[in-house]
Design a protein around this motif. Structure first.
Motif, short mmCIF file in Angstrom:
data_model
loop_
_atom_site.label_atom_id
_atom_site.label_comp_id
_atom_site.label_asym_id
_atom_site.label_seq_id
_atom_site.Cartn_x
_atom_site.Cartn_y
_atom_site.Cartn_z
N UNK A 1 7.89 4.98 9.35
CA UNK A 1 7.50 3.94 8.39
C UNK A 1 6.18 4.29 7.71
N UNK A 2 5.23 4.80 8.48
CA UNK A 2 3.93 5.18 7.91
C UNK A 2 4.11 6.31 6.90
N UNK A 3 4.92 7.31 7.26
CA UNK A 3 5.16 8.44 6.35
C UNK A 3 5.87 8.01 5.07
N UNK A 4 6.72 6.96 5.19
CA UNK A 4 7.47 6.51 4.01
C UNK A 4 6.56 5.90 2.94
N UNK A 5 5.35 5.49 3.33
CA UNK A 5 4.43 4.87 2.37
C UNK A 5 4.05 5.83 1.25
N UNK A 6 3.97 7.13 1.58
CA UNK A 6 3.62 8.13 0.56
C UNK A 6 4.64 8.10 -0.58
N UNK A 7 5.92 7.92 -0.23
CA UNK A 7 6.97 7.82 -1.24
C UNK A 7 6.99 6.42 -1.86
N UNK A 8 6.94 5.42 -1.00
CA UNK A 8 7.05 4.03 -1.46
C UNK A 8 5.95 3.62 -2.42
N UNK A 9 4.74 4.08 -2.17
CA UNK A 9 3.62 3.69 -3.01
C UNK A 9 3.75 4.25 -4.42
N UNK A 10 4.17 5.53 -4.52
CA UNK A 10 4.31 6.10 -5.87
C UNK A 10 5.52 5.53 -6.60
N UNK A 11 6.58 5.20 -5.85
CA UNK A 11 7.75 4.59 -6.49
C UNK A 11 7.38 3.21 -7.04
N UNK A 12 6.62 2.47 -6.26
CA UNK A 12 6.22 1.12 -6.68
C UNK A 12 5.31 1.16 -7.90
N UNK A 13 4.37 2.11 -7.93
CA UNK A 13 3.36 2.15 -8.99
C UNK A 13 3.66 3.14 -10.10
N UNK A 14 4.76 3.89 -9.97
CA UNK A 14 5.07 4.92 -10.96
C UNK A 14 4.46 6.25 -10.55
N UNK A 15 5.22 7.33 -10.66
CA UNK A 15 4.77 8.65 -10.20
C UNK A 15 3.98 9.31 -11.32
#
Length: 466
Positions: free
Chosen positions: A209-223
């Motif tokens: 779950x912690x590692x998924x934040x790296x992906x989730x944060x950029x998806x949420x805010x735009x890459x």
């Protein structure tokens, strides 16, 4: 924190439109609506109507008809907030909206604060805290990926995973706490082998779950994708081609782009924020120098870097060709963790042998013509391939919320302490301290552990009508 008064707010965006929805929630919602509503087809009061029904009629202020409306009734506890809820669909005139809202305020309603409807849903147990936060993310989602993640979290995907871990840990915590009551007998109710296996499972899930934040944060805010290269190689033309509009000024004069230009598009359901930067070169122009400095700042912030050069110029000049290879290596050395796409622009101006020559010097090169659009689609596919969306495709839980990420990190830290304690044979009373802390951080995510300041901060970011 539960207020007993009845609140009202506009649930649709402010401004004129075809239809507007005004929402009321609270113990007096139906009776207040009743006092202003005259049905077209029935003499029954709204309070005597069944829940989840819609009624055509007019909103009346004394002898003045304000509008013809549809009134939807949702009786507690089967409503969004868990209270009596009335939603009035009226015509979208600003005047009509304000007249109806002011009428309800005079009848005893209070204007809702930001996120108060969803706050009441949380306080009434209709949503846990992570689901409530997902409501705001769902409203803010502007691409398929962020929408999918928000929907999964709003349906309880993330919170159910956390709840399972918390329940399993709580069961063992209870047994260890029980051991403390029988400390003199030196008995163990909690099987340490099973407990070690549980801690390993919890560690694994938390790490994922912690590692998924790296992906989730950029998806949420735009890459963020930085387009870099020397002046006049077609960076602005490429930005315009990707956006399919004339967003950046294009000129034959080198150094036209003196500042960064940003815009966002959705590719394959993922939001990408493209940043057109000032050309990198030695210059005495003060303004251009500032732009070049910003270019390197944007590379630092970017998730992906596109290095663009002019194939036509490079293929016929061995010195410039060598310089490009050196620049590419510099970027790779300085940013080894950043995905780098190397693009040879103006491919329409070179022949097949020149293409083969450049490929021999730069094996991972891609070609395009930003002016004609050739190769742009292949570039978008490459961008998607670089983004780790496997978890998204497999419907795995992805963390996008910074507050959740922080709580997961703290829970993981406490679980590691428990793990180390089991390894060294730590006494039950000391193990119990770390377990309680881990449970506390789990509870912070779902809302079992909370305070008024936290709730105020979370719901202040919602729109008024939600």
């Amino acid at each position: 924190m539960i207020n007993q008064d009845t609140i009202v707010a506009l649930a649709t965006p402010s401004g004129a439109g075809a239809i507007a929805v005004i929402r009321l929630s609270g113990s007096e919602a139906i009776s207040i609506a009743d006092s202003c509503f005259k049905s077209v087809k029935s003499t029954k009061k709204l309070s005597s109507q069944k829940t989840h029904t819609i009624h055509l009629g007019h909103i009346i202020d004394a002898d003045k008809t304000i509008d013809e409306v549809l009134v939807s009734i949702f009786k507690n506890p089967n409503s969004y907030t868990g209270e009596d809820v009335v939603e009035i669909s009226c015509h979208g005139s600003n005047y009509i909206q304000q007249e109806i809202i002011q009428l309800f305020l005079r009848k005893g309603c209070r204007m809702a604060t930001a996120g108060e409807f969803t706050l009441r849903a949380f306080l009434k147990g209709k949503l846990d805290l992570s689901q409530a936060e997902a409501v705001a993310d769902l409203i803010a989602s502007d691409n398929e990926a962020s929408h999918k993640i928000a929907m999964q979290q709003m349906r309880g995907g993330f919170s159910s995973e956390i709840a399972k871990l918390r329940e399993q840990l709580l069961n063992f915590a209870s047994l260890i706490e029980l051991e403390l009551d029988f400390a003199e007998e030196d008995v163990e109710f909690a099987d340490r082998t099973e407990f070690k296996a549980l801690i390993e499972r919890i560690s694994f899930v938390l790490k994922r779950l912690i590692d998924s934040f790296a992906v989730g944060n950029v998806i949420k805010n735009g890459i963020p994708v930085a387009i870099v290269g020397e002046p006049n190689v077609g960076k602005s033309t490429l930005l315009n081609a990707l956006l399919n509009e004339e967003r950046a000024i294009v000129s034959e004069i080198a150094g036209t782009t003196r500042d960064t230009i940003e815009d966002e598009i959705s590719i394959g359901g993922i939001g990408f924020r493209f940043i057109d930067t000032a050309g990198i070169r030695e210059t005495k122009d003060v303004v251009e120098s500032i732009g070049i400095k910003k270019t390197f700042e944007k590379i630092d912030q970017a998730q992906v870097v596109i290095y663009l050069f002019d194939s036509d110029v490079i293929s016929n000049n061995s010195e410039k060709s060598h310089n490009v290879v050196v620049e590419i290596q510099k970027i790779k050395n300085k940013y080894p963790q950043k995905p780098l796409i190397i693009l040879g622009n103006k491919v329409d101006k070179i022949n097949d042998s020149e293409v083969a020559n450049l490929k021999s010097q730069i094996p991972d090169i891609q070609f395009l013509s930003a002016k004609t659009g050739k190769g742009v689609e292949e570039l978008t596919h490459s961008l998607l391939d670089l983004i780790n969306t496997g978890a998204l495709r497999n419907n795995e839980t992805i963390v996008t919320n910074t507050r959740h990420y922080d709580a997961l990190l703290k829970a993981f830290e406490e679980i590691q302490k428990v793990k180390e304690g089991l390894k060294t044979g730590l006494s039950g009373d000391l193990l119990a301290i770390d377990i309680r802390q881990a449970l506390y951080h789990f509870g912070e995510i779902t809302g079992e552990i909370t305070n008024d300041d936290l709730l105020g901060n979370i719901f202040a970011n919602f729109c008024i009508g939600k």
